[in-house]
Scaffold this active site. Structure first.
Site, mmCIF file in Angstrom:
data_model
loop_
_atom_site.group_PDB
_atom_site.id
_atom_site.type_symbol
_atom_site.label_atom_id
_atom_site.label_comp_id
_atom_site.label_asym_id
_atom_site.label_seq_id
_atom_site.Cartn_x
_atom_site.Cartn_y
_atom_site.Cartn_z
ATOM 1 N N SER A 64 0.843 -1.199 0.000
ATOM 2 C CA SER A 64 0.000 0.000 0.000
ATOM 3 C C SER A 64 0.876 1.245 0.000
ATOM 4 C CB SER A 64 -0.926 -0.004 1.221
ATOM 5 O OG SER A 64 -0.207 -0.307 2.390
ATOM 6 N N SER A 124 -12.476 -14.835 3.989
ATOM 7 C CA SER A 124 -12.727 -14.820 2.552
ATOM 8 C C SER A 124 -13.623 -15.993 2.175
ATOM 9 C CB SER A 124 -11.388 -14.951 1.823
ATOM 10 O OG SER A 124 -11.595 -15.206 0.458
ATOM 11 N N TYR A 132 -3.281 -19.815 0.760
ATOM 12 C CA TYR A 132 -3.944 -18.564 1.163
ATOM 13 C C TYR A 132 -5.274 -18.876 1.850
ATOM 14 C CZ TYR A 132 -6.920 -14.444 0.780
ATOM 15 O OH TYR A 132 -7.805 -13.432 1.057
ATOM 16 N N LYS A 150 -6.572 -18.457 5.967
ATOM 17 C CA LYS A 150 -7.793 -17.809 6.484
ATOM 18 C C LYS A 150 -8.588 -18.785 7.355
ATOM 19 C CE LYS A 150 -7.338 -13.760 4.661
ATOM 20 N NZ LYS A 150 -7.100 -12.590 5.513
ATOM 21 N N PHE A 166 -16.915 -11.974 -0.428
ATOM 22 C CA PHE A 166 -16.920 -12.582 -1.754
ATOM 23 C C PHE A 166 -15.955 -11.764 -2.626
ATOM 24 C CE2 PHE A 166 -19.557 -16.355 -1.679
ATOM 25 C CZ PHE A 166 -19.766 -16.387 -0.314
ATOM 26 N N ASN A 168 -6.670 -10.133 -10.675
ATOM 27 C CA ASN A 168 -8.127 -10.150 -10.535
ATOM 28 C C ASN A 168 -8.810 -9.438 -11.702
ATOM 29 O OD1 ASN A 168 -7.188 -9.818 -7.253
ATOM 30 N ND2 ASN A 168 -8.413 -11.556 -7.900
HETATM 31 P P1 NAD Z 1 -4.435 -5.041 0.528
HETATM 32 O O1 NAD Z 1 -3.185 -5.753 0.200
HETATM 33 O O2 NAD Z 1 -4.821 -3.865 -0.280
HETATM 34 O O3 NAD Z 1 -4.456 -4.618 2.067
HETATM 35 C C1 NAD Z 1 -3.759 -5.328 3.067
HETATM 36 C C2 NAD Z 1 -2.908 -4.318 3.824
HETATM 37 O O4 NAD Z 1 -2.242 -4.999 4.886
HETATM 38 C C3 NAD Z 1 -1.830 -3.676 2.955
HETATM 39 O O5 NAD Z 1 -1.893 -2.284 3.136
HETATM 40 C C4 NAD Z 1 -0.520 -4.261 3.491
HETATM 41 O O6 NAD Z 1 0.538 -3.339 3.385
HETATM 42 C C5 NAD Z 1 -0.890 -4.566 4.923
HETATM 43 N N1 NAD Z 1 -0.137 -5.654 5.563
HETATM 44 C C6 NAD Z 1 0.075 -6.914 5.094
HETATM 45 N N2 NAD Z 1 0.750 -7.652 5.995
HETATM 46 C C7 NAD Z 1 0.969 -6.830 7.073
HETATM 47 C C8 NAD Z 1 1.608 -7.010 8.334
HETATM 48 N N3 NAD Z 1 2.169 -8.166 8.662
HETATM 49 N N4 NAD Z 1 1.621 -5.974 9.186
HETATM 50 C C9 NAD Z 1 1.058 -4.793 8.868
HETATM 51 N N5 NAD Z 1 0.451 -4.560 7.686
HETATM 52 C C10 NAD Z 1 0.399 -5.569 6.806
HETATM 53 O O7 NAD Z 1 -5.617 -6.128 0.503
HETATM 54 P P2 NAD Z 1 -7.185 -5.939 0.632
HETATM 55 O O8 NAD Z 1 -7.775 -6.342 -0.657
HETATM 56 O O9 NAD Z 1 -7.515 -4.631 1.204
HETATM 57 O O10 NAD Z 1 -7.502 -7.105 1.665
HETATM 58 C C11 NAD Z 1 -7.613 -6.863 3.048
HETATM 59 C C12 NAD Z 1 -7.870 -8.173 3.765
HETATM 60 O O11 NAD Z 1 -9.048 -8.770 3.241
HETATM 61 C C13 NAD Z 1 -6.758 -9.210 3.598
HETATM 62 O O12 NAD Z 1 -6.606 -9.902 4.823
HETATM 63 C C14 NAD Z 1 -7.293 -10.134 2.520
HETATM 64 O O13 NAD Z 1 -6.775 -11.429 2.629
HETATM 65 C C15 NAD Z 1 -8.781 -10.105 2.817
HETATM 66 N N6 NAD Z 1 -9.608 -10.404 1.644
HETATM 67 C C16 NAD Z 1 -9.446 -9.680 0.489
HETATM 68 C C17 NAD Z 1 -10.200 -9.980 -0.633
HETATM 69 C C18 NAD Z 1 -10.021 -9.213 -1.926
HETATM 70 O O14 NAD Z 1 -10.447 -9.684 -2.955
HETATM 71 N N7 NAD Z 1 -9.441 -8.022 -1.937
HETATM 72 C C19 NAD Z 1 -11.137 -11.020 -0.585
HETATM 73 C C20 NAD Z 1 -11.300 -11.715 0.607
HETATM 74 C C21 NAD Z 1 -10.518 -11.395 1.722
HETATM 75 C C1 UD1 Z 2 -9.510 -14.784 -6.570
HETATM 76 C C2 UD1 Z 2 -8.835 -15.799 -5.684
HETATM 77 C C3 UD1 Z 2 -9.535 -15.805 -4.336
HETATM 78 C C4 UD1 Z 2 -9.548 -14.410 -3.739
HETATM 79 C C5 UD1 Z 2 -10.216 -13.466 -4.728
HETATM 80 C C6 UD1 Z 2 -10.159 -12.057 -4.254
HETATM 81 C C7 UD1 Z 2 -7.923 -17.533 -7.165
HETATM 82 C C8 UD1 Z 2 -8.056 -18.947 -7.623
HETATM 83 N N1 UD1 Z 2 -8.878 -17.110 -6.291
HETATM 84 O O1 UD1 Z 2 -10.855 -15.183 -6.735
HETATM 85 O O2 UD1 Z 2 -8.879 -16.677 -3.447
HETATM 86 O O3 UD1 Z 2 -10.262 -14.397 -2.510
HETATM 87 O O4 UD1 Z 2 -9.509 -13.528 -5.973
HETATM 88 O O5 UD1 Z 2 -11.113 -11.292 -4.932
HETATM 89 O O6 UD1 Z 2 -7.023 -16.802 -7.534
HETATM 90 N N2 UD1 Z 2 -10.860 -13.763 -14.849
HETATM 91 C C9 UD1 Z 2 -10.633 -13.714 -16.228
HETATM 92 N N3 UD1 Z 2 -9.538 -13.031 -16.667
HETATM 93 C C10 UD1 Z 2 -8.673 -12.378 -15.834
HETATM 94 C C11 UD1 Z 2 -8.926 -12.436 -14.428
HETATM 95 C C12 UD1 Z 2 -10.020 -13.153 -13.985
HETATM 96 O O7 UD1 Z 2 -11.384 -14.268 -17.000
HETATM 97 O O8 UD1 Z 2 -7.691 -11.795 -16.306
HETATM 98 C C13 UD1 Z 2 -12.050 -14.490 -14.372
HETATM 99 C C14 UD1 Z 2 -11.737 -15.662 -13.445
HETATM 100 O O9 UD1 Z 2 -11.523 -16.829 -14.176
HETATM 101 C C15 UD1 Z 2 -13.013 -15.692 -12.589
HETATM 102 C C16 UD1 Z 2 -13.444 -14.227 -12.518
HETATM 103 O O10 UD1 Z 2 -12.826 -13.579 -13.614
HETATM 104 O O11 UD1 Z 2 -14.026 -16.414 -13.238
HETATM 105 C C17 UD1 Z 2 -13.012 -13.538 -11.230
HETATM 106 O O12 UD1 Z 2 -11.610 -13.739 -11.060
HETATM 107 P P1 UD1 Z 2 -10.779 -13.004 -9.907
HETATM 108 O O13 UD1 Z 2 -11.112 -11.552 -9.903
HETATM 109 O O14 UD1 Z 2 -9.367 -13.411 -10.055
HETATM 110 O O15 UD1 Z 2 -11.411 -13.588 -8.564
HETATM 111 P P2 UD1 Z 2 -11.586 -15.102 -8.083
HETATM 112 O O16 UD1 Z 2 -10.955 -16.052 -9.023
HETATM 113 O O17 UD1 Z 2 -13.022 -15.293 -7.767
#
Ligand code: NAD
Ligand code: UD1
Length: 338
Positions: free
Chosen positions: A38, A126, A150, A154, A179, A200
């Site tokens: 970040s 997650s 990963y 969790k 989600f 993603n």
């Molecule tokens: P992000 O990487 O943008 O945010 C995580 C933050 O934590 C970052 O700013 C990073 O610098 C900080 N960080 C990591 N390890 C650290 C540590 N040991 N000490 C202090 N700071 C630390 O990710 P996000 O998308 O905002 O996700 C936040 C949380 O939600 C994570 O735990 C992630 O696993 C969970 N999550 C995210 C998603 C997603 O799709 N974004 C989905 C499900 C769960």
């Molecule tokens: C992924 C992670 C999941 C995590 C989540 C965070 C994997 C297997 N799973 O989920 O653990 O919690 O991100 O949001 O990595 N797609 C394309 N082209 C791309 C990227 C994605 O077609 O370039 C498709 C994927 O196949 C999927 C959908 O878009 O069907 C969403 O993908 P993505 O955003 O990566 O999320 P998840 O796979 O659901």
């Protein structure tokens, strides 16, 4: 009295948006972040949105001495714990690094909280803990079979926090299973800025729309879904942020442990997202259908009814708004906070 909430990982994507929702609900967020994924310039943007820059500390959740100092110096009412690593591929390459950060980090935090008498915790879990679910919508009591380190990190945290809450029943813990969080604050001032090539879907689509990438490769067009592409439950990051405030309030009411899905309950395919993004941005998104991505699940979405009943929370923003807000952020900030 204003309650100070320690927000670990608060400089990141979901954490920064939650800082907005916390400030707007009258809480004072205090960010602890090691800035590993970040950019602390986010706090200037937060000041522009909420009128006040949140206080922040650069540091690591695994640093027990630092945590002890923070809990001694501040009156912390509760903790929202976002800090963690989240790239599935990296977790396969470096599982111990993932367990060390996500699992050990949470244990250090929990022990420091116990020592300080701070017993209110909201944890970022997650939907990935469900693995390949038998059916959708997925309720919280569906079996958990995470498919990668990963996801297992969790799940291990969920299980050990449940053990901890049994052993120390005064604790108030909410495990939130997100989600697919997407979108950005409607101001366009904060959003998601992945480093390097996005894994993603939504950030990738944004980068195609703004001209940073040629085309989207759709990972598989032969899934058993309506249009053959993968289906997910995309949820607006501000809806998620508001879900955290609701979860915190619930935790403050009574001790216990709650596990809640945060999703919309609606599935959208990759091509639905492409179409919605084209409509929101007025740009056409070039794409080609490629092979399936290893480890991908064809389709899943949340049953969010429990969060509705327990928290009174429900996602309000639809796919169009998720795309419009992601696009506003992307257009205004093609290089993130630089
Ligand atoms: P992000 O990487 O943008 O945010 C995580 C933050 O934590 C970052 O700013 C990073 O610098 C900080 N960080 C990591 N390890 C650290 C540590 N040991 N000490 C202090 N700071 C630390 O990710 P996000 O998308 O905002 O996700 C936040 C949380 O939600 C994570 O735990 C992630 O696993 C969970 N999550 C995210 C998603 C997603 O799709 N974004 C989905 C499900 C769960
Ligand atoms: C992924 C992670 C999941 C995590 C989540 C965070 C994997 C297997 N799973 O989920 O653990 O919690 O991100 O949001 O990595 N797609 C394309 N082209 C791309 C990227 C994605 O077609 O370039 C498709 C994927 O196949 C999927 C959908 O878009 O069907 C969403 O993908 P993505 O955003 O990566 O999320 P998840 O796979 O659901």
């Amino acid at each position: 009295m204003t309650h100070t909430i320690l927000v670990t990982g608060g400089a990141g994507f979901i954490g920064s948006h939650t800082c907005v929702a916390l400030a707007q609900a009258g809480y004072e967020p205090l960010i602890l972040d090691n800035l590993g994924n970040s950019d602390i310039r986010v706090v200037d943007r937060l000041a522009r949105i909420t009128g006040r820059a949140p206080r922040w500390i650069e540091g690591d959740v695994r640093d027990r001495a630092l945590l002890d100092r923070i809990f001694a110096e501040e009156r912390i009412a509760g903790v929202i714990h976002f800090a963690g690593l989240k790239a599935v591929g990296d977790s396969v390459a470096d599982p111990i690094g993932y367990y060390e950060n996500n699992v050990h980090g949470t244990w250090v935090l929990t022990q420091a909280m116990e020592a300080a008498g701070v017993r209110t915790l909201v944890f970022s879990s997650s939907a990935t803990v469900y693995g390949d679910p038998e059916r959708s919508p997925i309720p919280e009591d569906a079996p958990c079979r995470p498919a990668n380190p990963y996801g297992r990190s969790k799940r291990i945290v969920e299980e050990t926090l449940a053990d901890w809450q049994q052993a120390s029943p005064g604790w108030r813990i909410v495990l939130l299973r997100y989600f697919n969080p997407v979108g950005a604050h409607e101001s366009g001032l904060i959003g998601e800025h992945p480093q390097g090539k996005p894994n993603n879907l939504m950030p990738f689509v944004c980068q195609v729309a703004v001209g940073l990438r040629d085309k989207l490769v759709v990972h598989g067009g032969d899934y058993p879904t309506a249009d053959g592409t993968g289906v997910r439950d995309y949820v607006h990051v501000m809806d998620l942020a508001e879900g955290h405030v609701a979860a915190l309030r619930k935790a403050q009411e009574a001790p216990g442990l709650l596990t809640l899905n945060l999703g919309t309950g609606q599935g959208a395919s990759v091509l639905d997202v492409v179409k919605a993004f084209e409509a929101a941005s007025g740009r056409s998104i070039a794409y080609e259908i490629g092979p399936r991505r290893p480890g991908d699940v064809p389709a899943y979405w949340a049953d969010p009814a429990l969060a509705g009943r327990v928290l009174g929370w429900q996602a309000r923003r639809g796919l169009e708004q998720m795309c419009a807000d992601a696009w506003r952020w992307q257009q205004g900030n093609p290089r993130g906070y630089e």
